[in-house]
Every structure is written in structure tokens, then in C-alpha cells.
Design an enzyme around this catalytic site. Structure first.
Site, PDB file in Angstrom:
ATOM      1  N   GLU A   1      -8.288  -5.534   4.944  1.00 35.82           N
ATOM      2  CA  GLU A   1      -8.134  -5.231   3.521  1.00 35.82           C
ATOM      3  C   GLU A   1      -6.944  -5.973   2.914  1.00 35.82           C
ATOM      4  O   GLU A   1      -6.997  -6.416   1.773  1.00 35.82           O
ATOM      5  CB  GLU A   1      -7.963  -3.713   3.333  1.00 35.82           C
TER       6      GLU A   1
ATOM      7  N   ASP B   1      -7.841  12.540  16.605  1.00 32.80           N
ATOM      8  CA  ASP B   1      -7.790  11.157  17.085  1.00 32.80           C
ATOM      9  C   ASP B   1      -8.962  10.900  18.034  1.00 32.80           C
ATOM     10  O   ASP B   1      -9.093  11.559  19.065  1.00 32.80           O
ATOM     11  CB  ASP B   1      -6.446  10.966  17.808  1.00 32.80           C
ATOM     12  N   CYS B   2      -9.800   9.938  17.672  1.00 31.46           N
ATOM     13  CA  CYS B   2     -11.021   9.674  18.431  1.00 31.46           C
ATOM     14  C   CYS B   2     -10.714   9.330  19.895  1.00 31.46           C
ATOM     15  O   CYS B   2     -11.422   9.751  20.811  1.00 31.46           O
ATOM     16  CB  CYS B   2     -11.781   8.536  17.752  1.00 31.46           C
ATOM     17  N   ARG B   3      -9.613   8.584  20.091  1.00 35.73           N
ATOM     18  CA  ARG B   3      -9.264   8.189  21.463  1.00 35.73           C
ATOM     19  C   ARG B   3      -9.002   9.418  22.342  1.00 35.73           C
ATOM     20  O   ARG B   3      -9.474   9.521  23.467  1.00 35.73           O
ATOM     21  CB  ARG B   3      -7.989   7.332  21.444  1.00 35.73           C
TER      22      ARG B   3
ATOM     23  N   GLU C   1     -14.276  -0.476  15.257  1.00 35.02           N
ATOM     24  CA  GLU C   1     -13.895  -1.737  15.905  1.00 35.02           C
ATOM     25  C   GLU C   1     -13.648  -1.569  17.404  1.00 35.02           C
ATOM     26  O   GLU C   1     -13.756  -2.523  18.163  1.00 35.02           O
ATOM     27  CB  GLU C   1     -12.610  -2.290  15.261  1.00 35.02           C
ATOM     28  N   ASN C   2     -13.294  -0.342  17.809  1.00 29.32           N
ATOM     29  CA  ASN C   2     -12.806  -0.165  19.190  1.00 29.32           C
ATOM     30  C   ASN C   2     -13.610   0.764  20.082  1.00 29.32           C
ATOM     31  O   ASN C   2     -13.518   0.670  21.302  1.00 29.32           O
ATOM     32  CB  ASN C   2     -11.365   0.359  19.160  1.00 29.32           C
TER      33      ASN C   2
ATOM     34  N   ARG D   1      -2.575  -2.119  -3.364  1.00 32.35           N
ATOM     35  CA  ARG D   1      -3.791  -1.340  -3.148  1.00 32.35           C
ATOM     36  C   ARG D   1      -3.702  -0.107  -4.049  1.00 32.35           C
ATOM     37  O   ARG D   1      -2.750   0.667  -3.959  1.00 32.35           O
ATOM     38  CB  ARG D   1      -3.870  -0.909  -1.694  1.00 32.35           C
TER      39      ARG D   1
ATOM     40  N   ASN E   1       0.878  -1.171   0.000  1.00 34.37           N
ATOM     41  CA  ASN E   1       0.000   0.000   0.000  1.00 34.37           C
ATOM     42  C   ASN E   1       0.912   1.217   0.000  1.00 34.37           C
ATOM     43  O   ASN E   1       1.473   1.589   1.031  1.00 34.37           O
ATOM     44  CB  ASN E   1      -0.886  -0.034   1.252  1.00 34.37           C
TER      45      ASN E   1
ATOM     46  N   HIS F   1     -17.455   2.190   7.872  1.00 30.98           N
ATOM     47  CA  HIS F   1     -15.999   2.092   8.054  1.00 30.98           C
ATOM     48  C   HIS F   1     -15.547   3.411   8.676  1.00 30.98           C
ATOM     49  O   HIS F   1     -15.556   4.452   8.023  1.00 30.98           O
ATOM     50  CB  HIS F   1     -15.309   1.860   6.703  1.00 30.98           C
ATOM     51  N   LEU F   2     -15.177   3.354   9.949  1.00 32.27           N
ATOM     52  CA  LEU F   2     -14.842   4.577  10.689  1.00 32.27           C
ATOM     53  C   LEU F   2     -13.384   4.523  11.138  1.00 32.27           C
ATOM     54  O   LEU F   2     -13.046   3.868  12.126  1.00 32.27           O
ATOM     55  CB  LEU F   2     -15.758   4.719  11.916  1.00 32.27           C
TER      56      LEU F   2
ATOM     57  N   HIS G   1     -12.829   2.872   0.128  1.00 36.15           N
ATOM     58  CA  HIS G   1     -12.919   1.839   1.181  1.00 36.15           C
ATOM     59  C   HIS G   1     -13.650   0.594   0.676  1.00 36.15           C
ATOM     60  O   HIS G   1     -14.171  -0.194   1.481  1.00 36.15           O
ATOM     61  CB  HIS G   1     -13.702   2.352   2.419  1.00 36.15           C
TER      62      HIS G   1
ATOM     63  N   ARG H   1     -11.138  15.658   7.774  1.00 35.04           N
ATOM     64  CA  ARG H   1     -11.943  16.082   6.616  1.00 35.04           C
ATOM     65  C   ARG H   1     -13.352  16.458   7.061  1.00 35.04           C
ATOM     66  O   ARG H   1     -13.909  15.805   7.954  1.00 35.04           O
ATOM     67  CB  ARG H   1     -12.038  14.959   5.587  1.00 35.04           C
TER      68      ARG H   1
HETATM   69  P1  ADP Z   1      -6.879   4.734   9.039  1.00 29.94           P
HETATM   70  O1  ADP Z   1      -8.072   5.332   8.357  1.00 29.94           O
HETATM   71  O2  ADP Z   1      -5.691   5.649   9.063  1.00 29.94           O
HETATM   72  O3  ADP Z   1      -6.574   3.310   8.621  1.00 29.94           O
HETATM   73  P2  ADP Z   1      -7.723   3.484  11.512  1.00 29.94           P
HETATM   74  O4  ADP Z   1      -8.757   2.595  10.884  1.00 29.94           O
HETATM   75  O5  ADP Z   1      -6.504   2.867  12.084  1.00 29.94           O
HETATM   76  O6  ADP Z   1      -7.314   4.684  10.568  1.00 29.94           O
HETATM   77  O7  ADP Z   1      -8.493   4.299  12.676  1.00 29.94           O
HETATM   78  C1  ADP Z   1      -7.846   5.302  13.403  1.00 29.94           C
HETATM   79  C2  ADP Z   1      -8.859   5.874  14.394  1.00 29.94           C
HETATM   80  O8  ADP Z   1      -9.286   4.835  15.278  1.00 29.94           O
HETATM   81  C3  ADP Z   1      -8.302   6.997  15.273  1.00 29.94           C
HETATM   82  O9  ADP Z   1      -9.222   8.055  15.351  1.00 29.94           O
HETATM   83  C4  ADP Z   1      -8.160   6.306  16.624  1.00 29.94           C
HETATM   84  O10 ADP Z   1      -8.283   7.217  17.678  1.00 29.94           O
HETATM   85  C5  ADP Z   1      -9.332   5.359  16.584  1.00 29.94           C
HETATM   86  N1  ADP Z   1      -9.188   4.331  17.623  1.00 29.94           N
HETATM   87  C6  ADP Z   1      -8.300   3.331  17.683  1.00 29.94           C
HETATM   88  N2  ADP Z   1      -8.440   2.642  18.847  1.00 29.94           N
HETATM   89  C7  ADP Z   1      -9.450   3.247  19.539  1.00 29.94           C
HETATM   90  C8  ADP Z   1     -10.065   3.033  20.808  1.00 29.94           C
HETATM   91  N3  ADP Z   1      -9.678   2.059  21.604  1.00 29.94           N
HETATM   92  N4  ADP Z   1     -11.078   3.849  21.166  1.00 29.94           N
HETATM   93  C9  ADP Z   1     -11.486   4.847  20.353  1.00 29.94           C
HETATM   94  N5  ADP Z   1     -10.937   5.108  19.158  1.00 29.94           N
HETATM   95  C10 ADP Z   1      -9.931   4.320  18.754  1.00 29.94           C
END
Ligand code: ADP
Length: 399
Positions: free
Chosen positions: A384, A281-283, A333-334, A89, A10, A206-207, A178, A239
């Protein structure tokens, strides 16, 4: 069976992600990333059987150097004879490519022509392919397109309400991205619910840093939220997703923005980052809400979740039945927080989350997190790379 691996590549403008995958069982003994290419900080990290090995890359810090390093590493670790093909990819396949494609000179020429549709991505993909062709001259190379899965969308879904000539002459339409991920998770969802192959109808979210929603009827994409470019649709890390296009003219004509500044604003400074004033970053945003009661962060995540829910609800118009919704990508996923918030807007669709299952289903686990009475809400880790490996093996008949 003797181990046979596909090298999946990729290639971005300044990075190359790679992994060695056995297409029949998903085994991945080696993966890694070359980063900061074209700069003096260029480096490459290999993950070999779980152990990380980081090396600086010598000058010139270009994609070819990184690929040569990967070849050398494969030789050193006795993988060379087991690699049977390379799968790439490729972001944009336009209307030309709806299937994975064996790369030859004609395909390369078509990819060059398609670069105007994805000027940020396709040129990097082409660089990666050229470098890989030199590094692995004896191996067949296959392009797997991010847009391919969405080529089944009907014209009703893919046309913008613009003068039709723009589509006919310049290919301006919704393509969606995606695709490999939406394809994979919808297949996995069909299996998880024990539905007959190619019958599942889902709305998948897909988030990740980029985010898109896809309506899937009987295994085929019928609509998706990204468009001509990955900028449209739901709110993303940096974005904006959909905005009133009139805002662009307001920024330029009334506020004095240049075209480049508008482009950067919409692609790099908006989304979760722009709204939260904190992070893309969501975290980090969740931590600010939960630990510091940060109201700006809460507003950003509320908007993010509401917009996803609205898009999911909109796609019920695209389907004749709905077997369930799917969450995938790093956030899907998380983040039990985001999933809970999104689904809380969708009770009209008989979607209700089981809080215990929601919290338990994270970090690579798959499952249905809905209550027993609810329509299924599935969490499915995407893969993927595995799809690219499998499709590459199929096209090259190297299984
Ligand atoms: P990309 O589009 O770059 O492939 P990813 O699919 O790896 O991105 O997703 C990245 C996002 O997932 C980030 O916003 C990150 O904060 C979020 N993320 C990863 N782990 C967690 C978690 N445990 N809780 C909340 N958000 C998470």
C-alpha cells in the site's frame, strides 16, 4: 535520475507509521513507527537501510513531537532535500473522493465533515496531516483514501436494504476499505497472468488483522465485504464480521449490555480471538492446532476459512468472468494452512491448490499456487505504501 522520495505517513490514534519511498523503483531507505503516542511510553523506531534505531520521545508525547523527530532524523541523514512530497493514508473519503487528492484548506474541511463516518480513524488522519503540514510546510501533501477504489461499486452493491432516506440524508451505505491494497494486488495479478492492462477480473482476499474480500471486474471494484465501517464481512482478528443485527438488541435488551460494551465486544473481543479464546494472531492459532491439537483453535480457524470461502463464492455473482483469486495481507501472504483450507471449499469453482507451491510461496514471494488444471490462485504481497508514494508523485507531478 537523482533520488527523489515521497514520505508516506499512516497516522493512527496512538501511532504513526512512516516510510520514505522512491516511487519509480520502490526503493525504501527509511521506514519506521512512532508508538504509544499520548502516553509516557511514547517511542519511535527508525529502520535505516535495514538497521533499527529506537528512541524514546520527549514530552509532550503527541503526534507533532513524533513528526518533528522524523524531520530531524531526515535532516541528520541528509534526506531532507530529496523528499519532494508527503502522501497520507486516509481511511474514509466518503463519496466525495474517488481519487488521490492534493490537500488544501477545502479538503481539510471536507475531511472534518467526513469524520462522522469514521470516528475512530479520520480524526487521527487529520491530526497526522496537520502535524505534517507544520513539519514539512514547504512540501505538497496528498490524501490517498482507503475507500477510493470501491467508489466504482454499483448502487446494487453499495446500498443496504434500509429506508432510502438514510442513504440520501446521512450517507449510510457500503463504502469498503483496504481499497489501496485490492487495487495494487489486482494490478499485479493482471501483470502476473500477462493479461492486457485493465482487463483482469479477480476476487481478492486481503487477510490481515482486518480482513476484506473484493470482487474486481476489469480492474474495477464491483463489490466488497466491509461496509459503512470496517466491522462487516468476514471474520477478523478481533472483529466479528457479519452477525445477525438482532444479536445486538438481544445483548442490550435481554443481557444488559451497554452500547459501549456491545461496541467493544464486536470490535475487540470477537473474531479469531473470541472464538479461539486464545489469540487474535493467526500464527499463534496455527501453532496451537499443529503443536497442541487445540480443538477450540481449530474451530476458530475453520470458521475463519469457511466464511472467506463463502464470500469468495458469493462474489462470482458480481462478475462476468473470473481470471483467478488472490490472497494478500499478513495471513494471505504467509499462511499456507489458511489458503489450503479456504480453497478446499471452492472446488466447484475449479480452484485446486498445488501443495508444494502453496508451501513454497510465503514470506514475500508472489506466484500462482494452483495446479496446472485449476483456475489461478495467486499469492501477491501487498504494498500500500508504494501505491501511496506513486499516486502522491503523480498528483504533485514530482516524479
Ligand atoms: P494488519 O492488518 O495489522 O496490517 P497484517 O497484514 O500484518 O495485519 O497481518 C497480521 C496477521 O498475519 C496476523 O494474524 C499474523 O498472525 C498473520 N501472519 C503473519 N505471518 C504469518 C505466518 N507465517 N503464518 C500465519 N499467519 C501469519
Amino acid at each position: 535520475m537523482e533520488n527523489k522520495f515521497i514520505l508516506v505517513i499512516n497516522c493512527g490514534s496512538s501511532s504513526i507509521k512512516f516510510s520514505l519511498i522512491a516511487p519509480h523503483n520502490g526503493q525504501e531507505p527509511l521506514s519506521g513507527i512512532a508508538q504509544n503516542l499520548l502516553t509516557e511510553q511514547a517511542n519511535i523506531t527508525f529502520k535505516l537501510n535495514g538497521e533499527k534505531i529506537k528512541q524514546d520521545l520527549p514530552s509532550p508525547f503527541v503526534h507533532h513531537t513524533a513528526l518533528s523527530h522524523i524531520v530531524h532524523f531526515l535532516q541528520q541523514n541528509k534526506f531532507s532535500d530529496q523528499v519532494v512530497a508527503v502522501g497520507h493514508r486516509v481511511v474514509h473519503g466518503g463519496e466525495r473522493y474517488s481519487e488521490p487528492t492534493l490537500i488544501n484548506d477545502d479538503v481539510m474541511a471536507t475531511l472534518e465533515q467526513l469524520s462522522h463516518l469514521a470516528p475512530l480513524h479520520n480524526p487521527a488522519n487529520i491530526t497526522g496531516i496537520t502535524a505534517a503540514q507544520q513539519a514539512f510546510s514547504a512540501l505538497p501533501q496528498v490524501a490517498v483514501f482507503d475507500t477510493a477504489f470501491h467508489q466504482t461499486m454499483p448502487a446494487m452493491a453499495y446500498l443496504y436494504a434500509l429506508p432510502y432516506e438514510l442513504y440520501q440524508k446521512h450517507g449510510i451505505r457500503r463504502y469498503g476499505f483496504h481499497g489501496t491494497s485490492h487495487y495494487y494486488v489486482s494490478r499485479q495479478a493482471t501483470r502476473l497472468l500477462n493479461l492486457p492492462e485493465s482487463t483482469g477480473s479477480f476476487i481478492s482476499a486481503h487477510l490481515g488483522n482486518g480482513a476484506s474480500i473484493c470482487a474486481i471486474e476489469n480492474g474495477k471494484s464491483v463489490d466488497t465485504s466491509m461496509g459503512l465501517t470496517p466491522l462487516s464481512g468476514v471474520v477478523m482478528g478481533t472483529r466479528s464480521g457479519d452477525v445477525d443485527p438482532g444479536i445486538i438488541f438481544h445483548l442490550i435488551n435481554s443481557l444488559g449490555y451497554s452500547h459501549q460494551q456491545v461496541n467493544d465486544l464486536l470490535n475487540k473481543d470477537s473474531g479469531l480471538l473470541g472464538l479461539s479464546k486464545l489469540s487474535n494472531d493467526c500464527r499463534a492459532i496455527e501453532e496451537a492446532i499443529l503443536n497442541d491439537n487445540n480443538q477450540q483453535a481449530k474451530l476458530a480457524l475453520d470458521i475463519f476459512c469457511y466464511r472467506i470461502a463463502k464470500q469468495i463464492a458469493a462474489y462470482t455473482a458480481s462478475l462476468t468472468s473470473l481470471d483467478g483469486i488472490i490472497f494478500t495481507g499478513g495471513i494471505g501472504e504467509n499462511s499456507d494452512y489458511v489458503r489450503q483450507q479456504v480453497v478446499s471449499f471452492l472446488s466447484v469453482l475449479n480452484l485446486v491448490i498445488d501443495n508444494t507451491l502453496n508451501i513454497q510461496t510465503r514470506f514475500g514471494k508472489a506466484g500462482n499456487i494452483a495446479t496446472a488444471d485449476s483456475r489461478p490462485v495467486l499469492v501477491i504481497p501487498t504494498n500500500e505504501e508504494l501505491v501511496i508514494a506513486q499516486q502522491t508523485a503523480e498528483v504533485t507531478q514530482t516524479l
